[in-house]
Design an enzyme around this catalytic site. Structure first.
Site, PDB file in Angstrom:
ATOM      1  N   CYS A  48       0.838  -1.197   0.000  1.00  0.00           N
ATOM      2  CA  CYS A  48       0.000   0.000   0.000  1.00  0.00           C
ATOM      3  C   CYS A  48       0.875   1.250   0.000  1.00  0.00           C
ATOM      4  CB  CYS A  48      -0.916  -0.004   1.225  1.00  0.00           C
ATOM      5  SG  CYS A  48      -1.955   1.465   1.360  1.00  0.00           S
ATOM      6  N   CYS A  51       0.168   3.063   3.664  1.00  0.00           N
ATOM      7  CA  CYS A  51       0.562   2.506   4.963  1.00  0.00           C
ATOM      8  C   CYS A  51       1.617   1.411   4.887  1.00  0.00           C
ATOM      9  CB  CYS A  51      -0.669   1.988   5.703  1.00  0.00           C
ATOM     10  SG  CYS A  51      -1.348   0.449   5.019  1.00  0.00           S
ATOM     11  N   CYS A  66      -4.487  -3.243 -20.274  1.00  0.00           N
ATOM     12  CA  CYS A  66      -5.518  -2.257 -19.936  1.00  0.00           C
ATOM     13  C   CYS A  66      -4.913  -0.907 -19.565  1.00  0.00           C
ATOM     14  CB  CYS A  66      -6.405  -2.775 -18.807  1.00  0.00           C
ATOM     15  SG  CYS A  66      -5.559  -2.992 -17.233  1.00  0.00           S
ATOM     16  N   CYS A  96      -7.246  -0.941   0.675  1.00  0.00           N
ATOM     17  CA  CYS A  96      -6.316  -1.547   1.617  1.00  0.00           C
ATOM     18  C   CYS A  96      -7.089  -1.837   2.908  1.00  0.00           C
ATOM     19  CB  CYS A  96      -5.144  -0.606   1.886  1.00  0.00           C
ATOM     20  SG  CYS A  96      -4.054  -1.185   3.207  1.00  0.00           S
ATOM     21  N   CYS A  99      -5.683   0.387   6.008  1.00  0.00           N
ATOM     22  CA  CYS A  99      -5.885   1.833   6.178  1.00  0.00           C
ATOM     23  C   CYS A  99      -7.073   2.400   5.398  1.00  0.00           C
ATOM     24  CB  CYS A  99      -4.609   2.604   5.804  1.00  0.00           C
ATOM     25  SG  CYS A  99      -4.225   2.618   4.046  1.00  0.00           S
ATOM     26  N   HIS A 102      -7.870   3.731  -1.284  1.00  0.00           N
ATOM     27  CA  HIS A 102      -8.341   3.246  -2.583  1.00  0.00           C
ATOM     28  C   HIS A 102      -7.171   2.704  -3.398  1.00  0.00           C
ATOM     29  CE1 HIS A 102     -10.615   3.256  -6.349  1.00  0.00           C
ATOM     30  NE2 HIS A 102      -9.602   3.913  -6.908  1.00  0.00           N
ATOM     31  N   HIS A 105      -9.943  -1.248  -8.767  1.00  0.00           N
ATOM     32  CA  HIS A 105     -11.150  -2.083  -8.851  1.00  0.00           C
ATOM     33  C   HIS A 105     -10.755  -3.505  -9.233  1.00  0.00           C
ATOM     34  CE1 HIS A 105     -12.809   1.972  -9.230  1.00  0.00           C
ATOM     35  NE2 HIS A 105     -13.887   1.449  -8.690  1.00  0.00           N
ATOM     36  N   ASP A 109     -12.960 -10.598 -15.262  1.00  0.00           N
ATOM     37  CA  ASP A 109     -12.615 -10.849 -16.664  1.00  0.00           C
ATOM     38  C   ASP A 109     -11.139 -11.212 -16.849  1.00  0.00           C
ATOM     39  OD1 ASP A 109     -11.345  -8.420 -16.231  1.00  0.00           O
ATOM     40  OD2 ASP A 109     -12.465  -7.324 -17.755  1.00  0.00           O
ATOM     41  N   ARG A 117      -9.243  -9.862 -12.283  1.00  0.00           N
ATOM     42  CA  ARG A 117      -8.290  -8.843 -12.729  1.00  0.00           C
ATOM     43  C   ARG A 117      -8.374  -7.680 -11.765  1.00  0.00           C
ATOM     44  NH1 ARG A 117      -8.915  -4.240 -16.116  1.00  0.00           N
ATOM     45  NH2 ARG A 117     -10.974  -5.024 -16.683  1.00  0.00           N
ATOM     46  N   CYS A 119      -7.313  -4.351 -11.020  1.00  0.00           N
ATOM     47  CA  CYS A 119      -6.805  -3.216 -11.793  1.00  0.00           C
ATOM     48  C   CYS A 119      -6.418  -2.128 -10.793  1.00  0.00           C
ATOM     49  CB  CYS A 119      -7.900  -2.751 -12.746  1.00  0.00           C
ATOM     50  SG  CYS A 119      -7.400  -1.490 -13.897  1.00  0.00           S
TER      51      CYS A 119
END
Length: 129
Positions: A48, A51, A66, A96, A99, A102, A105, A109, A117, A119
């Protein structure tokens, strides 16, 4: 939700800097094909960016074409999954679990045996050997 690592938004902003803060704490997204770890394949652990909690092992990374780093699984118990209905889509956000930052996602697929996956934004992680 309470997390083991809790800080004020001012503390996060000071520690992370504006761009990492935008991604990790404000649920931002990097432009595709711009992140440091998109085509990075060294052996180690992706942690992360807020943290330093270990999140993904390098052997789970693959090129999904992608534009973002992609993994087919996380280290068990290290990622939290939250329904995300923003931008007119139904997605699963990954955070995470230590903490609440973000990461990106996860999608169903993936081309590997897991079918997943993850991403991930490069700015949401750090790499260690």
């Amino acid at each position: 939700m309470k997390y083991p690592v809790e800080k004020t938004e001012d503390q996060w902003k000071e520690e992370l800097g504006l761009e990492r803060y935008r991604i990790l704490r404000q649920k931002g997204t990097e432009r595709p094909h711009t992140g440091t770890y998109n085509l990075h394949y060294e052996k180690g652990i992706y942690c992360c960016g807020a943290c330093s909690e270990s999140l993904f092992e390098s052997n789970s990374k693959f090129d999904a074409h992608c534009g973002w780093p992609s993994f087919d699984e996380s280290i068990p118990g290290k990622v939290e999954y939250v329904s995300d209905l923003t931008h007119g889509m139904k997605r699963t956000e990954i955070l995470c679990a230590n903490c609440g930052s973000h990461l990106g996602h996860v999608f169903d697929d993936g081309p590997t045996k897991t079918g997943q996956r993850y991403c991930v934004n490069s700015l949401s992680v750090n790499f260690k050997e």
